[in-house]
Write a protein that holds these residues in place. Structure first.
Motif, mmCIF file in Angstrom:
data_model
loop_
_atom_site.group_PDB
_atom_site.id
_atom_site.type_symbol
_atom_site.label_atom_id
_atom_site.label_comp_id
_atom_site.label_asym_id
_atom_site.label_seq_id
_atom_site.Cartn_x
_atom_site.Cartn_y
_atom_site.Cartn_z
ATOM 1 N N ASN A 163 0.761 -1.111 0.197
ATOM 2 C CA ASN A 163 0.279 0.442 -0.420
ATOM 3 C C ASN A 163 0.641 0.994 0.338
ATOM 4 N N THR A 164 1.927 1.326 0.540
ATOM 5 C CA THR A 164 3.042 2.187 0.309
ATOM 6 C C THR A 164 4.164 2.613 -0.425
ATOM 7 N N GLY A 165 3.349 1.544 -1.608
ATOM 8 C CA GLY A 165 4.298 1.662 -2.832
ATOM 9 C C GLY A 165 5.964 1.018 -2.908
ATOM 10 N N GLY A 166 5.702 -0.744 -2.132
ATOM 11 C CA GLY A 166 6.785 -1.779 -2.050
ATOM 12 C C GLY A 166 7.985 -1.413 -1.283
ATOM 13 N N GLN A 167 8.149 -1.796 -0.314
ATOM 14 C CA GLN A 167 9.057 -1.504 1.215
ATOM 15 C C GLN A 167 8.849 -2.624 1.421
ATOM 16 N N GLU A 168 10.202 -3.278 1.754
ATOM 17 C CA GLU A 168 10.836 -4.724 2.222
ATOM 18 C C GLU A 168 9.997 -5.113 3.170
ATOM 19 N N SER A 169 9.377 -6.749 4.048
ATOM 20 C CA SER A 169 8.891 -6.631 4.571
ATOM 21 C C SER A 169 10.012 -7.723 5.390
ATOM 22 N N GLY A 170 9.309 -8.445 6.341
ATOM 23 C CA GLY A 170 10.783 -9.511 7.026
ATOM 24 C C GLY A 170 9.774 -11.324 6.447
ATOM 25 N N LEU A 171 8.771 -10.985 5.973
ATOM 26 C CA LEU A 171 8.061 -11.631 5.062
ATOM 27 C C LEU A 171 8.989 -11.774 3.369
ATOM 28 N N MET A 172 9.533 -11.151 2.995
ATOM 29 C CA MET A 172 9.989 -11.123 1.396
ATOM 30 C C MET A 172 10.727 -12.406 1.375
ATOM 31 N N GLN A 173 10.845 -12.361 0.511
ATOM 32 C CA GLN A 173 11.725 -13.508 -0.694
ATOM 33 C C GLN A 173 13.289 -12.813 -0.100
ATOM 34 N N LYS A 174 14.264 -13.857 0.080
ATOM 35 C CA LYS A 174 15.643 -13.381 -0.258
ATOM 36 C C LYS A 174 16.013 -12.576 -2.011
ATOM 37 N N GLY A 175 16.485 -12.034 -1.500
ATOM 38 C CA GLY A 175 17.416 -11.143 -2.724
ATOM 39 C C GLY A 175 15.929 -10.502 -3.811
ATOM 40 N N PHE A 176 14.693 -10.660 -3.316
ATOM 41 C CA PHE A 176 13.484 -9.877 -3.732
ATOM 42 C C PHE A 176 14.080 -8.219 -4.138
ATOM 43 N N LYS A 189 13.460 -15.501 3.625
ATOM 44 C CA LYS A 189 12.023 -14.787 4.337
ATOM 45 C C LYS A 189 11.539 -15.202 6.036
ATOM 46 N N VAL A 190 11.165 -14.816 6.651
ATOM 47 C CA VAL A 190 10.927 -15.304 8.296
ATOM 48 C C VAL A 190 9.859 -16.077 8.426
ATOM 49 N N ARG A 191 10.236 -17.729 9.279
ATOM 50 C CA ARG A 191 9.658 -18.306 9.686
ATOM 51 C C ARG A 191 8.246 -18.303 10.358
ATOM 52 N N LEU A 192 7.202 -17.499 9.813
ATOM 53 C CA LEU A 192 6.067 -17.062 11.135
ATOM 54 C C LEU A 192 5.321 -18.301 11.038
ATOM 55 N N PRO A 193 5.510 -19.305 10.401
ATOM 56 C CA PRO A 193 4.637 -20.323 10.180
ATOM 57 C C PRO A 193 4.611 -21.376 11.814
ATOM 58 N N GLU A 194 6.186 -21.501 12.135
ATOM 59 C CA GLU A 194 7.013 -21.960 13.021
ATOM 60 C C GLU A 194 7.458 -20.967 14.060
ATOM 61 N N ILE A 195 7.224 -19.881 14.514
ATOM 62 C CA ILE A 195 7.173 -19.090 15.496
ATOM 63 C C ILE A 195 5.842 -19.142 16.468
ATOM 64 N N ALA A 196 4.865 -19.089 14.970
ATOM 65 C CA ALA A 196 3.007 -19.092 15.076
ATOM 66 C C ALA A 196 3.046 -20.279 16.440
ATOM 67 N N ARG A 197 3.795 -21.565 16.150
ATOM 68 C CA ARG A 197 4.177 -23.235 16.423
ATOM 69 C C ARG A 197 4.396 -22.885 17.360
ATOM 70 N N GLU A 198 5.096 -22.179 18.128
ATOM 71 C CA GLU A 198 6.279 -21.968 18.921
ATOM 72 C C GLU A 198 5.545 -21.423 19.733
ATOM 73 N N SER A 199 5.056 -20.336 19.482
ATOM 74 C CA SER A 199 4.736 -19.525 20.465
ATOM 75 C C SER A 199 3.529 -19.679 20.921
ATOM 76 N N GLY A 200 2.681 -20.492 20.815
ATOM 77 C CA GLY A 200 1.556 -21.326 21.597
ATOM 78 C C GLY A 200 0.585 -20.886 20.579
ATOM 79 N N CYS A 201 0.109 -21.136 19.296
ATOM 80 C CA CYS A 201 -0.721 -21.624 18.122
ATOM 81 C C CYS A 201 -1.374 -22.940 17.746
ATOM 82 N N HIS A 202 -2.531 -22.997 18.097
ATOM 83 C CA HIS A 202 -2.955 -24.689 18.242
ATOM 84 C C HIS A 202 -3.156 -25.785 16.721
ATOM 85 N N TYR A 203 -3.282 -23.725 16.038
ATOM 86 C CA TYR A 203 -3.439 -24.493 14.378
ATOM 87 C C TYR A 203 -3.336 -23.639 13.593
ATOM 88 N N VAL A 204 -2.357 -23.412 12.674
ATOM 89 C CA VAL A 204 -0.925 -23.432 12.092
ATOM 90 C C VAL A 204 -1.879 -23.315 10.136
#
Ligand SMILES: Cc1ncc(C[n+]2csc(CCOP(=O)(O)OP(=O)(O)O)c2C)c(N)n1
Ligand code: SF4
Length: 300
Positions: A163-176, A189-204
């Motif tokens: 929405n702000t024109g294409g800045q880098e985010s933690g989920l962007m692919q390496k090299g993009f 790319k930050v492995r947020l699904p794994e972090i979610a599981r380790e942080s207590g999410c019951h369904y990811v």
């Protein structure tokens, strides 16, 4: 459970926009088996929205809204970004929170709803972009999971701040390389699904939105598990076709290409033990209900 919540006062009926009149006439609120197959006949998302033509986020929004098990008693919490362009057009209660604060707002809201309506099922669903979820809002996202807050977090992962024109985010692919990130992403790319599981999410779940039946299944599972057990997280690839240089017809193929077994959006699901038990119970009840309905139809 009914359309009472969205009914138009008779005195105001004539002056309401026709889109809204249609919504009230054909909404699937209260229908037990509502799902993506109702799209086309129902109006939970008003047709005119301001996303780019062909943006997969609009497809994802329709599937999600059509699949919520309890839309009349659901509040969605959004954040600033392309997603927030759609929220004013959806027929589900929603809150636009400050960028990144979405999981903190949802925590308070869910708790307040449980106190105010102890005898009703009230679902809360967060829906925000990857910038809001994994960068600026990461603290609030993680803290909600640590505290076992009972709501679903959905991230529309388009791998950058669109929405702000294409800045880098933690989920962007390496090299993009993006329009506002000319150096190229330096880390994975930050492995947020794994972090979610380790942080207590019951369904990811990590997947694309190319298959409506799959989106319907994961939304229903995520909302039911969050309601009964604890936090759930869905990371859905909704590519920014504008930023990756695809035309409006190419979003679907982009998702199909990214969900191949070796790709970053190959379907991945984690279900905790208590959540597995709940899903089995729900499936058994559903089977019983459908069998009873079939028997009744046979007798009629
Ligand atoms: C507190 C605050 N910080 C920054 C912004 C500016 N801002 C608006 S939209 C946006 C990017 C959103 O990116 P993302 O969450 O990935 O969603 P997308 O637009 O990609 O769907 C930013 C940084 C803001 N509105 N508020
Ligand atoms: S900028 Fe990208 S993510 Fe935003 S509406 Fe357009 S295509 Fe979709």
């Amino acid at each position: 459970m009914s359309k009472e919540k969205i009914k138009i006062s008779e005195a105001l009926y004539d002056i309401m926009p026709s889109d809204y009149q249609d919504l009230v006439k054909s909404a699937t609120y209260g229908k037990e088996d509502r799902g993506w197959k109702d799209i086309g006949n129902n109006k939970e998302l008003i047709e005119q929205h301001s996303l780019c033509a062909g943006c997969p986020e609009s497809m994802a929004f329709r599937y999600i809204l059509a699949s919520l098990p309890n839309p009349e008693d659901t509040v969605m919490v959004g954040s600033t970004g392309c997603t927030s362009l759609v929220f004013p057009m959806v027929a589900v209660h929603n809150i636009h929170s400050l960028f990144g604060n979405q999981n903190a707002i949802a925590s308070g809201l869910k708790r307040a709803l449980s106190v105010r309506f102890p005898d009703r099922t009230k679902d809360v669903v967060v829906l925000a972009g990857d910038g809001a979820t994994v960068d600026i809002g990461l603290d609030m996202t993680l803290q909600a999971w640590f505290r076992q807050e009972k709501f679903t977090t959905i991230c529309f992962d388009n791998e950058l701040y669109a929405n702000t024109g294409g800045q880098e985010s933690g989920l962007m692919q390496k090299g993009f390389v993006a329009k506002m990130a000319p150096v190229g992403k330096l880390f994975d790319k930050v492995r947020l699904p794994e972090i979610a599981r380790e942080s207590g999410c019951h369904y990811v779940v990590n997947c694309t939105v190319s298959k409506p039946s799959l989106v319907e299944k994961v939304i229903r599972n995520a909302v039911h598990i969050a309601r009964e057990i604890g936090p759930t997280y869905l990371q859905l690839y909704t590519p920014c076709i504008l930023e990756i240089g695809k035309n409006s017809m190419e979003g679907l193929q982009e998702m199909r290409d990214s969900e191949k077994p070796t790709e970053r959006f190959a379907y991945k699901e984690y279900v905790s033990e208590p959540a597995k038990q709940l899903l089995a119970e729900l499936a058994a009840k559903d089977k019983e209900r459908k069998a009873a309905a079939k028997q009744l139809a046979g007798k009629a």
